[in-house]
Design a protein around this motif. Structure first.
Motif, mmCIF file in Angstrom:
data_model
loop_
_atom_site.group_PDB
_atom_site.id
_atom_site.type_symbol
_atom_site.label_atom_id
_atom_site.label_comp_id
_atom_site.label_asym_id
_atom_site.label_seq_id
_atom_site.Cartn_x
_atom_site.Cartn_y
_atom_site.Cartn_z
ATOM 1 N N ILE A 70 19.811 37.040 8.250
ATOM 2 C CA ILE A 70 20.966 37.946 8.144
ATOM 3 C C ILE A 70 20.926 38.987 9.262
ATOM 4 N N LEU A 71 19.742 39.523 9.533
ATOM 5 C CA LEU A 71 19.607 40.500 10.619
ATOM 6 C C LEU A 71 19.927 39.863 11.973
ATOM 7 N N GLU A 72 19.408 38.666 12.193
ATOM 8 C CA GLU A 72 19.666 37.966 13.453
ATOM 9 C C GLU A 72 21.155 37.698 13.628
ATOM 10 N N LEU A 73 21.780 37.203 12.589
ATOM 11 C CA LEU A 73 23.214 36.918 12.620
ATOM 12 C C LEU A 73 24.005 38.206 12.853
ATOM 13 N N SER A 74 23.584 39.280 12.218
ATOM 14 C CA SER A 74 24.252 40.578 12.416
ATOM 15 C C SER A 74 24.156 41.024 13.864
ATOM 16 N N GLY A 75 22.981 40.884 14.459
ATOM 17 C CA GLY A 75 22.812 41.261 15.863
ATOM 18 C C GLY A 75 23.698 40.444 16.781
ATOM 19 N N TYR A 76 23.764 39.148 16.526
ATOM 20 C CA TYR A 76 24.625 38.288 17.343
ATOM 21 C C TYR A 76 26.094 38.678 17.197
ATOM 22 N N ILE A 77 26.498 38.997 15.974
ATOM 23 C CA ILE A 77 27.893 39.378 15.721
ATOM 24 C C ILE A 77 28.213 40.705 16.402
ATOM 25 N N VAL A 78 27.302 41.672 16.316
ATOM 26 C CA VAL A 78 27.520 42.961 16.975
ATOM 27 C C VAL A 78 27.661 42.751 18.484
ATOM 28 N N PHE A 79 26.755 41.979 19.064
ATOM 29 C CA PHE A 79 26.799 41.756 20.508
ATOM 30 C C PHE A 79 28.101 41.074 20.919
ATOM 31 N N THR A 80 28.477 40.032 20.204
ATOM 32 C CA THR A 80 29.708 39.298 20.527
ATOM 33 C C THR A 80 30.929 40.186 20.363
ATOM 34 N N THR A 81 30.952 40.969 19.285
ATOM 35 C CA THR A 81 32.071 41.874 19.041
ATOM 36 C C THR A 81 32.169 42.922 20.147
ATOM 37 N N TYR A 82 31.035 43.433 20.589
ATOM 38 C CA TYR A 82 30.998 44.408 21.676
ATOM 39 C C TYR A 82 31.588 43.809 22.953
ATOM 40 N N LEU A 107 28.916 33.526 26.250
ATOM 41 C CA LEU A 107 29.226 32.230 25.644
ATOM 42 C C LEU A 107 28.154 31.756 24.666
ATOM 43 N N GLU A 108 26.878 32.042 24.967
ATOM 44 C CA GLU A 108 25.813 31.541 24.097
ATOM 45 C C GLU A 108 25.820 32.180 22.716
ATOM 46 N N TYR A 109 26.357 33.387 22.590
ATOM 47 C CA TYR A 109 26.305 34.070 21.305
ATOM 48 C C TYR A 109 27.197 33.448 20.233
ATOM 49 N N PRO A 110 28.446 33.077 20.521
ATOM 50 C CA PRO A 110 29.206 32.347 19.499
ATOM 51 C C PRO A 110 28.532 31.024 19.097
ATOM 52 N N ILE A 111 27.869 30.387 20.052
ATOM 53 C CA ILE A 111 27.143 29.146 19.744
ATOM 54 C C ILE A 111 25.985 29.447 18.794
#
Length: 170
Positions: free
Chosen positions: A44-56, A68-72
């Protein structure tokens, strides 16, 4: 010229590694049908970090190729998370988690200071996810469902991304 070629090669290899990063973990989990040793909190933490980064990146309208790698990775983590919920008998909770993740990403984009503050926490969130996974491994004393290949590829992509960040590329 050689430096540019090296950076382009690092960028491409990191992207390629990210496209298959979680596949060994997903395959292992599907084969064993047991999420023992995998930290849900860490995921959950990892997914949250990826979502924050992608959203940013989306909020600030950076070119898609730079993240591109983050949505993947989000897609792979989502599959892994759904499998864990399924094998734990909690698949119905996936709707709640989906609402939290989607709603959270929308809240992040309300104001610039919110997404910027969240982005400043990404390294902490990422480190916390790894710590939670290691803590889970220590508690269960079973690394049977954790893929060493996934961890090795993750280490490589982190080193590649840090080198690209250090040189000002992404």
């Amino acid at each position: 010229m050689a430096r540019e070629w090296l950076l382009d090669s690092l960028n491409l290899s990191t992207l390629l590694a990210c496209t298959v990063l979680k596949l060994p973990q997903i395959a292992l989990l599907t084969r064993t049908k047991s999420p023992k040793g995998i930290s849900v909190r860490g995921l959950i933490l990892e997914l949250s970090g990826y979502i924050v980064f992608t959203t940013y990146e989306m909020y600030h309208e950076y070119p898609f190729a730079t993240y591109l790698e983050y949505p993947i990775l989000i897609a792979q983590d989502t599959v892994l998370f759904l499998l864990i919920l399924h094998y734990n008998g909690n698949l119905r909770q996936s709707l709640i988690y989906s609402l939290i993740f989607v709603g959270g990403s929308q809240l992040l984009m309300l104001k610039s200071w919110i997404i910027d503050s969240a982005m400043s926490l990404c390294t902490f969130i990422s480190a916390s996810s790894r710590f939670a996974q290691l803590q889970c491994l220590w508690q269960t004393k079973d690394a049977g469902q954790v893929s060493a290949l996934t961890w090795a590829m993750s280490t490589y992509t982190c080193m590649g991304n840090s080198e690209l960040s250090r040189t000002g590329q992404s």
